[in-house]
Scaffold this motif. Structure first.
Motif, PDB file in Angstrom:
ATOM      1  N   GLY A 116      14.169   4.417   8.353  1.00  0.00           N
ATOM      2  CA  GLY A 116      13.761   5.714   7.836  1.00  0.00           C
ATOM      3  C   GLY A 116      14.264   6.023   6.443  1.00  0.00           C
ATOM      4  O   GLY A 116      13.966   7.084   5.913  1.00  0.00           O
ATOM      5  N   TRP A 117      15.007   5.095   5.809  1.00  0.00           N
ATOM      6  CA  TRP A 117      15.617   5.435   4.517  1.00  0.00           C
ATOM      7  C   TRP A 117      14.573   5.670   3.442  1.00  0.00           C
ATOM      8  O   TRP A 117      14.703   6.596   2.640  1.00  0.00           O
ATOM      9  CB  TRP A 117      16.603   4.349   4.087  1.00  0.00           C
ATOM     10  N   LEU A 118      13.507   4.860   3.414  1.00  0.00           N
ATOM     11  CA  LEU A 118      12.474   5.039   2.397  1.00  0.00           C
ATOM     12  C   LEU A 118      11.700   6.329   2.651  1.00  0.00           C
ATOM     13  O   LEU A 118      11.410   7.082   1.711  1.00  0.00           O
ATOM     14  CB  LEU A 118      11.520   3.837   2.398  1.00  0.00           C
ATOM     15  N   PHE A 119      11.384   6.602   3.907  1.00  0.00           N
ATOM     16  CA  PHE A 119      10.695   7.847   4.254  1.00  0.00           C
ATOM     17  C   PHE A 119      11.554   9.050   3.889  1.00  0.00           C
ATOM     18  O   PHE A 119      11.056  10.047   3.354  1.00  0.00           O
ATOM     19  CB  PHE A 119      10.377   7.856   5.753  1.00  0.00           C
ATOM     20  N   THR A 120      12.857   8.954   4.154  1.00  0.00           N
ATOM     21  CA  THR A 120      13.784  10.036   3.800  1.00  0.00           C
ATOM     22  C   THR A 120      13.783  10.278   2.302  1.00  0.00           C
ATOM     23  O   THR A 120      13.745  11.425   1.843  1.00  0.00           O
ATOM     24  CB  THR A 120      15.212   9.690   4.273  1.00  0.00           C
ATOM     25  N   ALA A 121      13.825   9.198   1.519  1.00  0.00           N
ATOM     26  CA  ALA A 121      13.839   9.321   0.058  1.00  0.00           C
ATOM     27  C   ALA A 121      12.557   9.969  -0.453  1.00  0.00           C
ATOM     28  O   ALA A 121      12.599  10.861  -1.312  1.00  0.00           O
ATOM     29  CB  ALA A 121      14.021   7.940  -0.584  1.00  0.00           C
ATOM     30  N   VAL A 122      11.415   9.549   0.094  1.00  0.00           N
ATOM     31  CA  VAL A 122      10.132  10.118  -0.334  1.00  0.00           C
ATOM     32  C   VAL A 122      10.055  11.600  -0.007  1.00  0.00           C
ATOM     33  O   VAL A 122       9.617  12.424  -0.825  1.00  0.00           O
ATOM     34  CB  VAL A 122       8.960   9.363   0.324  1.00  0.00           C
ATOM     35  N   GLN A 123      10.509  11.968   1.186  1.00  0.00           N
ATOM     36  CA  GLN A 123      10.483  13.372   1.587  1.00  0.00           C
ATOM     37  C   GLN A 123      11.388  14.227   0.711  1.00  0.00           C
ATOM     38  O   GLN A 123      11.043  15.349   0.336  1.00  0.00           O
ATOM     39  CB  GLN A 123      10.901  13.500   3.059  1.00  0.00           C
ATOM     40  N   LEU A 124      12.551  13.694   0.362  1.00  0.00           N
ATOM     41  CA  LEU A 124      13.476  14.436  -0.498  1.00  0.00           C
ATOM     42  C   LEU A 124      12.930  14.612  -1.902  1.00  0.00           C
ATOM     43  O   LEU A 124      13.232  15.600  -2.585  1.00  0.00           O
ATOM     44  CB  LEU A 124      14.827  13.720  -0.564  1.00  0.00           C
ATOM     45  N   LEU A 125      12.116  13.672  -2.360  1.00  0.00           N
ATOM     46  CA  LEU A 125      11.557  13.752  -3.704  1.00  0.00           C
ATOM     47  C   LEU A 125      10.274  14.575  -3.765  1.00  0.00           C
ATOM     48  O   LEU A 125       9.835  14.954  -4.848  1.00  0.00           O
ATOM     49  CB  LEU A 125      11.287  12.351  -4.260  1.00  0.00           C
ATOM     50  N   THR A 126       9.656  14.837  -2.618  1.00  0.00           N
ATOM     51  CA  THR A 126       8.375  15.545  -2.622  1.00  0.00           C
ATOM     52  C   THR A 126       8.420  16.911  -1.934  1.00  0.00           C
ATOM     53  O   THR A 126       7.722  17.830  -2.347  1.00  0.00           O
ATOM     54  CB  THR A 126       7.287  14.692  -1.936  1.00  0.00           C
ATOM     55  N   ARG A 127       9.249  17.048  -0.903  1.00  0.00           N
ATOM     56  CA  ARG A 127       9.308  18.313  -0.150  1.00  0.00           C
ATOM     57  C   ARG A 127      10.689  18.508   0.469  1.00  0.00           C
ATOM     58  O   ARG A 127      10.833  18.525   1.703  1.00  0.00           O
ATOM     59  CB  ARG A 127       8.221  18.343   0.938  1.00  0.00           C
ATOM     60  N   PRO A 128      11.726  18.649  -0.346  1.00  0.00           N
ATOM     61  CA  PRO A 128      13.082  18.733   0.203  1.00  0.00           C
ATOM     62  C   PRO A 128      13.319  19.922   1.123  1.00  0.00           C
ATOM     63  O   PRO A 128      13.985  19.795   2.146  1.00  0.00           O
ATOM     64  CB  PRO A 128      13.966  18.813  -1.049  1.00  0.00           C
ATOM     65  N   GLY A 129      12.778  21.084   0.764  1.00  0.00           N
ATOM     66  CA  GLY A 129      12.981  22.278   1.589  1.00  0.00           C
ATOM     67  C   GLY A 129      12.414  22.128   2.988  1.00  0.00           C
ATOM     68  O   GLY A 129      13.152  22.259   3.980  1.00  0.00           O
ATOM     69  N   PRO A 130      11.106  21.840   3.131  1.00  0.00           N
ATOM     70  CA  PRO A 130      10.535  21.646   4.463  1.00  0.00           C
ATOM     71  C   PRO A 130      11.174  20.489   5.229  1.00  0.00           C
ATOM     72  O   PRO A 130      11.351  20.558   6.440  1.00  0.00           O
ATOM     73  CB  PRO A 130       9.057  21.351   4.162  1.00  0.00           C
ATOM     74  N   MET A 131      11.543  19.419   4.504  1.00  0.00           N
ATOM     75  CA  MET A 131      12.189  18.278   5.158  1.00  0.00           C
ATOM     76  C   MET A 131      13.515  18.698   5.797  1.00  0.00           C
ATOM     77  O   MET A 131      13.834  18.316   6.931  1.00  0.00           O
ATOM     78  CB  MET A 131      12.408  17.159   4.143  1.00  0.00           C
ATOM     79  N   LEU A 132      14.303  19.502   5.066  1.00  0.00           N
ATOM     80  CA  LEU A 132      15.580  19.968   5.591  1.00  0.00           C
ATOM     81  C   LEU A 132      15.390  20.889   6.795  1.00  0.00           C
ATOM     82  O   LEU A 132      16.147  20.818   7.765  1.00  0.00           O
ATOM     83  CB  LEU A 132      16.365  20.692   4.499  1.00  0.00           C
ATOM     84  N   ARG A 133      14.365  21.732   6.737  1.00  0.00           N
ATOM     85  CA  ARG A 133      14.098  22.614   7.881  1.00  0.00           C
ATOM     86  C   ARG A 133      13.696  21.788   9.099  1.00  0.00           C
ATOM     87  O   ARG A 133      14.109  22.090  10.226  1.00  0.00           O
ATOM     88  CB  ARG A 133      13.009  23.626   7.528  1.00  0.00           C
ATOM     89  N   ASP A 134      12.890  20.754   8.895  1.00  0.00           N
ATOM     90  CA  ASP A 134      12.495  19.880   9.998  1.00  0.00           C
ATOM     91  C   ASP A 134      13.712  19.205  10.617  1.00  0.00           C
ATOM     92  O   ASP A 134      13.860  19.152  11.847  1.00  0.00           O
ATOM     93  CB  ASP A 134      11.522  18.806   9.507  1.00  0.00           C
ATOM     94  N   TYR A 135      14.599  18.699   9.756  1.00  0.00           N
ATOM     95  CA  TYR A 135      15.778  17.970  10.255  1.00  0.00           C
ATOM     96  C   TYR A 135      16.675  18.888  11.076  1.00  0.00           C
ATOM     97  O   TYR A 135      17.121  18.520  12.163  1.00  0.00           O
ATOM     98  CB  TYR A 135      16.554  17.380   9.081  1.00  0.00           C
ATOM     99  N   LEU A 136      16.944  20.072  10.565  1.00  0.00           N
ATOM    100  CA  LEU A 136      17.825  20.998  11.280  1.00  0.00           C
ATOM    101  C   LEU A 136      17.143  21.581  12.521  1.00  0.00           C
ATOM    102  O   LEU A 136      17.830  22.060  13.433  1.00  0.00           O
ATOM    103  CB  LEU A 136      18.277  22.121  10.345  1.00  0.00           C
ATOM    104  N   ALA A 137      15.806  21.534  12.548  1.00  0.00           N
ATOM    105  CA  ALA A 137      15.087  22.013  13.727  1.00  0.00           C
ATOM    106  C   ALA A 137      15.069  20.963  14.838  1.00  0.00           C
ATOM    107  O   ALA A 137      14.651  21.255  15.962  1.00  0.00           O
ATOM    108  CB  ALA A 137      13.653  22.396  13.350  1.00  0.00           C
TER     109      ALA A 137
END
Length: 258
Positions: free
Chosen positions: A47-68
């Motif tokens: 998941g490291w590449l997917f994580t990097a892409v998400q952080l570079l394109t949609r960090p806010g929603p990605m963080l909400r998804d992770y904490l959810a």
């Protein structure tokens, strides 16, 4: 039915219930060998590449998804931070760092004690670079919780948020650092540092606004700036205090005799 090539047990499924061997084992190749080395040495998963892409394109929603609770597809924040810090070391050298900050440190800390402080700081920075980056996160988490205290986010969640954002901002700054290297510009001189800092600040503002979604975006952006700047100033003061204490103890115990 599949016969395990390791223990010869017959079984159905993807893994042997007796020894855990995979049902399908391909012929050993260079690709498989390199993959196994990477898995053993680097604390990453698929998941490291997917994580990097998400952080570079949609960090806010990605963080909400992770904490959810949507965490399977993402690399653990602290593992990801370790990976990013290891990659970051490829973009600059100790010589760049020393030459970039030499003049400023000489002005603020002249003399023998100042020279010793500079040397100890360089050793501390490069020997413990990953720890240095990660140790910033508790400071960021403390002040982000302070400035965004109206949101129902606990300190542990702020640690996750800031760990991911720090990793994301480091990735976002890599292209400019690489460009500096290609052009022969020291990435640690004043102008380069200002550009890199602007990238970090912009990314953190974007990430905080995307995650907290404040009604007043200007106020929310100011809080993000205050979080980043205050946390780093306190952190730098803390590191300076530790280094100064180390120099004082060294000079007291092993300094030149009068």
């Amino acid at each position: 039915m599949t016969i395990c090539k390791n223990c010869a047990k017959e079984f159905e499924g993807h893994y042997c219930p007796e020894c855990g061997q995979k049902a399908s084992t391909r012929r050993y190749s260079l690709r498989i060998a390199l993959g196994e080395i990477v898995k053993k040495i680097l604390p990453v998963d698929r998941g490291w590449l997917f994580t990097a892409v998400q952080l570079l394109t949609r960090p806010g929603p990605m963080l909400r998804d992770y904490l959810a609770g949507k965490r399977v597809v993402y690399t653990h924040p602290f593992q990801f931070m370790l990976l990013v810090s290891a990659i970051s070391l490829l973009f600059f050298s100790r010589e760049d760092f020393e030459s970039g900050f030499q003049a400023g440190m000489q002005q603020t800390s002249p003399g023998e004690a100042g020279e010793l402080m500079r040397k100890q700081f360089m050793d501390l920075f490069f020997t413990n670079f990953s720890a240095f980056l990660i140790s910033v996160v508790p400071f960021l988490a403390f002040f982000s919780r302070l400035f965004y205290r109206k949101h129902e986010v606990n300190y542990a969640e702020h640690l996750v948020i800031n760990c991911y954002l720090l990793a994301g901002s480091s990735i976002a700054s890599m292209p400019s650092t690489l460009l500096f290297k290609i052009l022969g510009i020291n990435p640690f001189n004043m102008s380069s540092t200002l550009i890199t800092t602007a990238i970090y600040l912009s990314y953190f503002v974007w990430g905080y606004l995307g995650f907290f979604r404040p009604e007043n975006k200007i106020l929310g952006g100011l809080k993000a700036l205050l979080t980043y700047i205050t946390a780093y100033l306190i952190f730098i003061f803390f590191i300076g205090l530790v280094v100064a204490l180390g120099v004082f103890v060294y000079m007291a115990l092993w300094g030149k005799p009068q």
